[in-house]
Scaffold this motif. Sequence first.
Motif, PDB file in Angstrom:
ATOM      1  N   ASP A 177      15.313  98.483  -6.035  1.00 22.73           N
ATOM      2  CA  ASP A 177      15.459  97.020  -6.016  1.00 22.73           C
ATOM      3  C   ASP A 177      15.361  96.423  -4.615  1.00 22.73           C
ATOM      4  O   ASP A 177      14.709  95.389  -4.421  1.00 22.73           O
ATOM      5  CB  ASP A 177      16.799  96.618  -6.641  1.00 22.73           C
ATOM      6  CG  ASP A 177      16.754  96.674  -8.161  1.00 22.73           C
ATOM      7  OD1 ASP A 177      15.661  96.939  -8.711  1.00 22.73           O
ATOM      8  OD2 ASP A 177      17.804  96.448  -8.789  1.00 22.73           O
ATOM      9  N   ARG A 178      16.010  97.061  -3.663  1.00 25.81           N
ATOM     10  CA  ARG A 178      16.056  96.484  -2.320  1.00 25.81           C
ATOM     11  C   ARG A 178      14.652  96.325  -1.734  1.00 25.81           C
ATOM     12  O   ARG A 178      14.315  95.253  -1.192  1.00 25.81           O
ATOM     13  CB  ARG A 178      16.915  97.357  -1.391  1.00 25.81           C
ATOM     14  CG  ARG A 178      17.015  96.807   0.023  1.00 25.81           C
ATOM     15  CD  ARG A 178      17.903  97.677   0.871  1.00 25.81           C
ATOM     16  NE  ARG A 178      17.944  97.209   2.260  1.00 25.81           N
ATOM     17  CZ  ARG A 178      18.621  97.808   3.235  1.00 25.81           C
ATOM     18  NH1 ARG A 178      19.341  98.902   2.969  1.00 25.81           N
ATOM     19  NH2 ARG A 178      18.586  97.318   4.464  1.00 25.81           N
ATOM     20  N   CYS A 221       7.398  98.755 -10.668  1.00 30.67           N
ATOM     21  CA  CYS A 221       8.119  97.530 -10.957  1.00 30.67           C
ATOM     22  C   CYS A 221       7.234  96.672 -11.863  1.00 30.67           C
ATOM     23  O   CYS A 221       6.026  96.582 -11.637  1.00 30.67           O
ATOM     24  CB  CYS A 221       8.434  96.800  -9.649  1.00 30.67           C
ATOM     25  SG  CYS A 221       8.972  95.097  -9.834  1.00 30.67           S
ATOM     26  N   TRP A 235      10.311  89.714  -7.382  1.00 26.35           N
ATOM     27  CA  TRP A 235      11.612  89.305  -7.901  1.00 26.35           C
ATOM     28  C   TRP A 235      11.460  87.963  -8.614  1.00 26.35           C
ATOM     29  O   TRP A 235      10.606  87.152  -8.231  1.00 26.35           O
ATOM     30  CB  TRP A 235      12.602  89.175  -6.742  1.00 26.35           C
ATOM     31  CG  TRP A 235      14.004  89.487  -7.120  1.00 26.35           C
ATOM     32  CD1 TRP A 235      15.005  88.596  -7.406  1.00 26.35           C
ATOM     33  CD2 TRP A 235      14.578  90.789  -7.257  1.00 26.35           C
ATOM     34  NE1 TRP A 235      16.159  89.260  -7.710  1.00 26.35           N
ATOM     35  CE2 TRP A 235      15.924  90.619  -7.634  1.00 26.35           C
ATOM     36  CE3 TRP A 235      14.086  92.083  -7.110  1.00 26.35           C
ATOM     37  CZ2 TRP A 235      16.783  91.689  -7.864  1.00 26.35           C
ATOM     38  CZ3 TRP A 235      14.925  93.155  -7.334  1.00 26.35           C
ATOM     39  CH2 TRP A 235      16.257  92.952  -7.696  1.00 26.35           C
ATOM     40  N   PRO A 236      12.259  87.715  -9.654  1.00 24.22           N
ATOM     41  CA  PRO A 236      12.165  86.413 -10.336  1.00 24.22           C
ATOM     42  C   PRO A 236      12.321  85.246  -9.369  1.00 24.22           C
ATOM     43  O   PRO A 236      13.180  85.255  -8.491  1.00 24.22           O
ATOM     44  CB  PRO A 236      13.326  86.465 -11.337  1.00 24.22           C
ATOM     45  CG  PRO A 236      13.502  87.919 -11.630  1.00 24.22           C
ATOM     46  CD  PRO A 236      13.225  88.618 -10.333  1.00 24.22           C
ATOM     47  N   SER A 287       9.843  84.234  -7.309  1.00 21.92           N
ATOM     48  CA  SER A 287       8.775  84.303  -6.312  1.00 21.92           C
ATOM     49  C   SER A 287       7.468  83.797  -6.915  1.00 21.92           C
ATOM     50  O   SER A 287       7.196  83.997  -8.101  1.00 21.92           O
ATOM     51  CB  SER A 287       8.577  85.737  -5.820  1.00 21.92           C
ATOM     52  OG  SER A 287       9.724  86.195  -5.143  1.00 21.92           O
ATOM     53  N   ILE A 344       6.441  92.877 -13.508  1.00 21.33           N
ATOM     54  CA  ILE A 344       6.661  91.433 -13.342  1.00 21.33           C
ATOM     55  C   ILE A 344       5.899  90.692 -14.433  1.00 21.33           C
ATOM     56  O   ILE A 344       4.710  90.949 -14.667  1.00 21.33           O
ATOM     57  CB  ILE A 344       6.179  90.931 -11.964  1.00 21.33           C
ATOM     58  CG1 ILE A 344       7.051  91.486 -10.840  1.00 21.33           C
ATOM     59  CG2 ILE A 344       6.173  89.406 -11.920  1.00 21.33           C
ATOM     60  CD1 ILE A 344       8.455  90.892 -10.771  1.00 21.33           C
ATOM     61  N   ARG A 399      11.544  90.549 -14.719  1.00 12.30           N
ATOM     62  CA  ARG A 399      11.287  91.735 -13.909  1.00 12.30           C
ATOM     63  C   ARG A 399      11.965  92.938 -14.540  1.00 12.30           C
ATOM     64  O   ARG A 399      13.030  92.827 -15.143  1.00 12.30           O
ATOM     65  CB  ARG A 399      11.834  91.532 -12.488  1.00 12.30           C
ATOM     66  CG  ARG A 399      11.668  92.751 -11.584  1.00 12.30           C
ATOM     67  CD  ARG A 399      12.365  92.559 -10.259  1.00 12.30           C
ATOM     68  NE  ARG A 399      12.242  93.744  -9.433  1.00 12.30           N
ATOM     69  CZ  ARG A 399      13.050  94.799  -9.497  1.00 12.30           C
ATOM     70  NH1 ARG A 399      14.059  94.801 -10.357  1.00 12.30           N
ATOM     71  NH2 ARG A 399      12.858  95.849  -8.714  1.00 12.30           N
ATOM     72  N   PHE A 442      11.679  96.277  -3.333  1.00 13.50           N
ATOM     73  CA  PHE A 442      10.868  95.317  -4.077  1.00 13.50           C
ATOM     74  C   PHE A 442      11.339  93.886  -3.828  1.00 13.50           C
ATOM     75  O   PHE A 442      10.528  92.960  -3.812  1.00 13.50           O
ATOM     76  CB  PHE A 442      10.907  95.637  -5.575  1.00 13.50           C
ATOM     77  CG  PHE A 442      10.028  96.807  -5.966  1.00 13.50           C
ATOM     78  CD1 PHE A 442       8.693  96.845  -5.601  1.00 13.50           C
ATOM     79  CD2 PHE A 442      10.534  97.874  -6.700  1.00 13.50           C
ATOM     80  CE1 PHE A 442       7.865  97.903  -5.961  1.00 13.50           C
ATOM     81  CE2 PHE A 442       9.733  98.939  -7.062  1.00 13.50           C
ATOM     82  CZ  PHE A 442       8.400  98.956  -6.691  1.00 13.50           C
ATOM     83  N   HIS A 443      12.652  93.721  -3.640  1.00 16.09           N
ATOM     84  CA  HIS A 443      13.174  92.379  -3.338  1.00 16.09           C
ATOM     85  C   HIS A 443      12.650  91.883  -1.996  1.00 16.09           C
ATOM     86  O   HIS A 443      12.307  90.701  -1.838  1.00 16.09           O
ATOM     87  CB  HIS A 443      14.700  92.399  -3.345  1.00 16.09           C
ATOM     88  CG  HIS A 443      15.328  91.046  -3.223  1.00 16.09           C
ATOM     89  ND1 HIS A 443      15.618  90.474  -1.999  1.00 16.09           N
ATOM     90  CD2 HIS A 443      15.692  90.137  -4.157  1.00 16.09           C
ATOM     91  CE1 HIS A 443      16.150  89.283  -2.189  1.00 16.09           C
ATOM     92  NE2 HIS A 443      16.207  89.045  -3.494  1.00 16.09           N
ATOM     93  N   ARG A 468       9.252  81.058  -2.599  1.00 19.11           N
ATOM     94  CA  ARG A 468      10.154  81.121  -3.741  1.00 19.11           C
ATOM     95  C   ARG A 468      10.492  79.720  -4.231  1.00 19.11           C
ATOM     96  O   ARG A 468      10.557  78.772  -3.451  1.00 19.11           O
ATOM     97  CB  ARG A 468      11.465  81.828  -3.364  1.00 19.11           C
ATOM     98  CG  ARG A 468      11.363  83.343  -3.272  1.00 19.11           C
ATOM     99  CD  ARG A 468      12.747  83.950  -3.064  1.00 19.11           C
ATOM    100  NE  ARG A 468      13.689  83.558  -4.096  1.00 19.11           N
ATOM    101  CZ  ARG A 468      13.790  84.155  -5.286  1.00 19.11           C
ATOM    102  NH1 ARG A 468      12.990  85.171  -5.578  1.00 19.11           N
ATOM    103  NH2 ARG A 468      14.676  83.751  -6.170  1.00 19.11           N
TER     104      ARG A 468
END
Length: 319
Positions: free
Chosen positions: A106-107, A86, A115-116, A118, A88, A99, A109-110, A49
């Motif tokens: 969300d949890r 999802c 997630w923004p 990455s 991206i 995203r 995929f996070h 990240r």
Amino acid sequence: MHELAAHAEHVYTSAQRDSAAANSSVVASWRRCIAMHRLSPEQMRPPIRVSEHELQEARDASQSLIADASVELDRLFATVGKSGCCLILSDHKGVALERRGIAGDDRHFHELGLWPGSIWTEASIGTNGIGTAIADERPVTILRDQHFFSSNISLSCTTAPIRDHRGQLAAALDISSCRDDVNEVTLGILAQMVRDAALRIEVNLFRSAFPGARFLVVPTAGNPTAALLAVDRHDLVLGATRAARLALKLDDRRLSAGLPAADALQEQNPAPNQDLVDAERAALLRALSRTSGNVSQAAVALGMSRSTLHRKMKRLNLH
């Protein structure tokens, strides 16, 4: 754990094998991950990240891209979002900028790094839709265990690159899903949707790059909406999409030299004096059209007398 070990063994074996199956684009990516990026398929980790400051810098650098893509992202997500997908949007370096996803997903995929902020390059996370599409500069679909890292074999994704007004790689658009019932047929449908959305974003980027220009569609065997020329009021080509560049064999050098649209489209070139005649005829026709055929008003708009306009119309056979 046995499944993860089996996946790693399969990656190593396929990367070393010399056969038609082993020469696929996926295996080529696996080889890059091992040889170039020094990655190991048994690894279990999310992508690298960037910092919040670096993410903001990346978003600022891609401000026009995000603006031109947002409507298409929303439209695409309205179609596929409820199916557990999802979306991206990354820049050309693989940094996730935007995203779209359902809050209930969300949890998960996070945790995977969708997630923004990455970085979804092959160097960061091995074979994956965004990174491999960027590396190959073409649409890519990666189904579950085609991913390089064992931590991503529950993920299926399909990605299309996005090119800027010069035909250079600018971004990537990805649809990802962790659903167990996703198969090649489903991904094929999603792949077409993501390619169509990416193409519409490319057209938006191209139009935004040439405000005030006219846009001509280049006849091609492929998607006609992808091959566009931006033309100024003198009919000189300002820019061309990648599809138009390929179809007409154009490059930056030819475009910067000042290329008439007729020459780019390989239309029959009239004699030089005929060009002037045609230009004068076109100017008179525009003026007459704007005044609904009123000669007096057209003459005023053209800055000439009514009798002069009548003489020109007679000479050009416009009566």
